[in-house]
Write an enzyme that holds these catalytic residues in place. Structure first.
Site, PDB file in Angstrom:
ATOM      1  CB  CYS A 278      -3.507 -14.103   2.105  1.00 21.30           C
ATOM      2  SG  CYS A 278      -3.867 -15.157   0.679  1.00 21.30           S
TER       3      CYS A 278
ATOM      4  CE  LYS B 242      -6.954  -6.944   8.688  1.00 19.54           C
ATOM      5  NZ  LYS B 242      -7.246  -5.508   8.451  1.00 19.54           N
ATOM      6  CB  THR B 243      -5.697  -9.963  -0.444  1.00 16.51           C
ATOM      7  OG1 THR B 243      -6.619  -9.115  -1.161  1.00 16.51           O
ATOM      8  CG2 THR B 243      -6.485 -11.001   0.356  1.00 16.51           C
ATOM      9  CB  ALA B 244      -1.429  -8.039  -2.847  1.00 17.55           C
ATOM     10  CB  ALA B 245      -6.440  -8.800  -4.822  1.00 16.95           C
TER      11      ALA B 245
ATOM     12  N   GLY C 176       0.806  -1.214   0.000  1.00 15.98           N
ATOM     13  CA  GLY C 176       0.000   0.000   0.000  1.00 15.98           C
ATOM     14  C   GLY C 176       0.837   1.261   0.000  1.00 15.98           C
TER      15      GLY C 176
ATOM     16  CB  CYS D 110      -8.512 -15.293  -1.922  1.00 10.20           C
ATOM     17  SG  CYS D 110      -7.502 -16.515  -1.048  1.00 10.20           S
TER      18      CYS D 110
END
Length: 448
Positions: free
Chosen positions: A199, A342-345, A52, A377
């Protein structure tokens, strides 16, 4: 990041520095370091050099200029953590997930290589561990979350013993692959803690990969695979949960719901779980392999901070990512209380919205762009198959492609293993990728 959804001295212009006869600069020389004189005010101050923080610093550089942006980040290395599922299963090398922080912070931006000690949003400043005070006009908090292995009795010292690993830490992910290879027989236990996690699909991804590896190496018949999860469901979105339950049944995997790991007796190869439905009741499992997903929580600096809610997460509006109390403070990613995975995506989707939000605030306008909770995910189910889960705040599928993404597919696996890392390094971190919404709209002919 679904489908395609998925640290101080002055910096001079690069072109003259690259002329023939002029020595090339190392990546770290493109940024300034905390040992040099630094400004004590920045128009945009970014806390955190993770996904982020880097993606937003790139966007803010284009908005206000590199010299007006600083990133506070103590670590020398930046990791693409979604790759660790495959590292733990022996399908990727750990080195492939790493870049020098100096290489991912946009050139010209100040890198303050230090830890944040205190946030004082009432005075528009933060205090660093080197006793430096930095003031700001706008603050972006992207501090991630904290792994709390110490919350489990016997850890982290238990990792000094064999047969135990964890894909969630750079220090333990390769121990997972070692434990997987060395497994001979008995219980192979995979855990999910009683806290928010990053994740949420990863604890079971390594389980499916382990099962596939043991099938390939002829050890499957000697493995009793157990998934002990603190949750009451296998996955939070019903459509994908149904597919996962079919896989679990077909592969003869045991799932024990509402079971939370509280102790590891690594010398005895024992794992102790509490039954969350029977307070005080515990069960002891012998294991031949143990994969631990640790409890997680907000960074210490956010606990009891003015910017945080009662649980310690940055308190932001779930649609605009603007702080609920401080209009010049914003949050992104794992450190926030956004009610999504809570993911990068998720960060990809949030970054595009936050960019628009900050633009509106800078112009004195009310933000109108809204984050819908999009996250993804890719649920890896073997060494060449994955389910591509994409969903929103309402736990409803929000799929990019006009196909049933709840089915195991080779294409979904290669997106996870190859396309998404490329998109991460060259799109998201450079501030050019805000999630797959435009592609989804195109592929669905404008329909939601």
């Amino acid at each position: 990041m679904a489908a395609v959804g998925l640290m101080l001295s002055c910096t001079r212009p690069l072109a003259p520095l690259l002329r023939p006869g002029v020595p090339k600069m190392s990546p770290s020389q493109l940024h300034t370091t905390a040992g040099c004189a630094s400004k004590d005010y920045y128009e945009v101050l970014v806390l955190g050099g993770g996904t982020g923080g880097i993606s937003m610093s790139a966007r803010m550089k284009r908005k206000v200029g590199a010299g007006n942006v600083a990133v506070v980040e103590p670590h020398e290395k930046h990791y693409y953590q979604p790759l660790w599922t495959l590292v733990g299963a022996g399908a990727k090398q750990l080195a492939a997930s790493s870049r020098a922080t100096a290489n991912v912070i946009p050139p010209g931006i100040k890198w303050i290589q230090c830890r944040v000690q205190k946030l004082d949003p009432d005075k528009n400043c933060v205090y660093l561990e080197n006793n430096q005070k930095i003031s700001y006009k706008y603050l972006i908090i992207a501090l991630g979350l904290q792994l709390r292995y110490e919350k489990i009795k016997g850890l982290p010292e238990g990792f000094n013993y064999p047969k135990i690993g964890s894909n969630y830490s750079v220090h333990t992910v390769e121990k997972t692959w070692k434990a997987l290879q060395d497994f001979k027989e008995g219980n192979a236990i995979f855990t999910f803690p009683n806290t928010p996690v990053k994740c949420a699909g990863a604890p079971q991804k390594i389980m499916y990969l382990s099962e596939a590896y043991w099938r390939k190496t002829g050890k499957r018949s000697k493995a009793n695979i157990i998934f002990n999860t603190s949750l009451g469901v296998i996955f939070g979105v019903e459509k994908y949960a149904d597919s996962l339950l079919e896989i679990i049944k077909s592969r003869n995997i045991t799932v024990n719901y509402r079971h939370n790991l509280v102790e590891v007796r690594a010398d005895k190869q024992e794992a102790v779980f509490e039954n969350l439905d029977k307070p005080g009741a515990t069960e002891v499992y012998q294991y031949g392999m143990l994969h631990v997903t640790p409890p997680m929580g907000p960074p210490d600096v956010l606990l009891d901070s003015p910017v945080s809610d009662a649980a310690g997460w940055v308190d932001v509006d779930k649609e605009t990512l603007q702080h609920k109390k401080y209009p010049n403070v914003f949050g992104i990613g794992d450190c926030t209380n956004l009610p999504t995975s809570k993911t990068a995506a998720a960060i990809a989707g949030q970054s595009g919205v936050l960019d628009k939000t900050i633009s509106s605030i800078m112009k004195g306008k009310t933000p109108t762009k809204k984050y819908d909770g999009y996250t993804s995910c890719p649920l890896v189910t073997s060494y060449n198959r994955a389910i591509l889960a994409e969903f929103d705040y309402n736990a409803q599928p929000l799929e990019t492609f006009p196909i049933d993404q709840s089915k195991e597919r080779l294409t979904s696996f290669y997106m996870k293993a190859n396309m998404m890392p490329f998109l991460y390094w060259h799109g998201l971190l450079k501030g050019f990728w805000g999630g797959p919404a435009p592609i989804r709209k195109l592929l669905h002919l404008g329909l939601k």
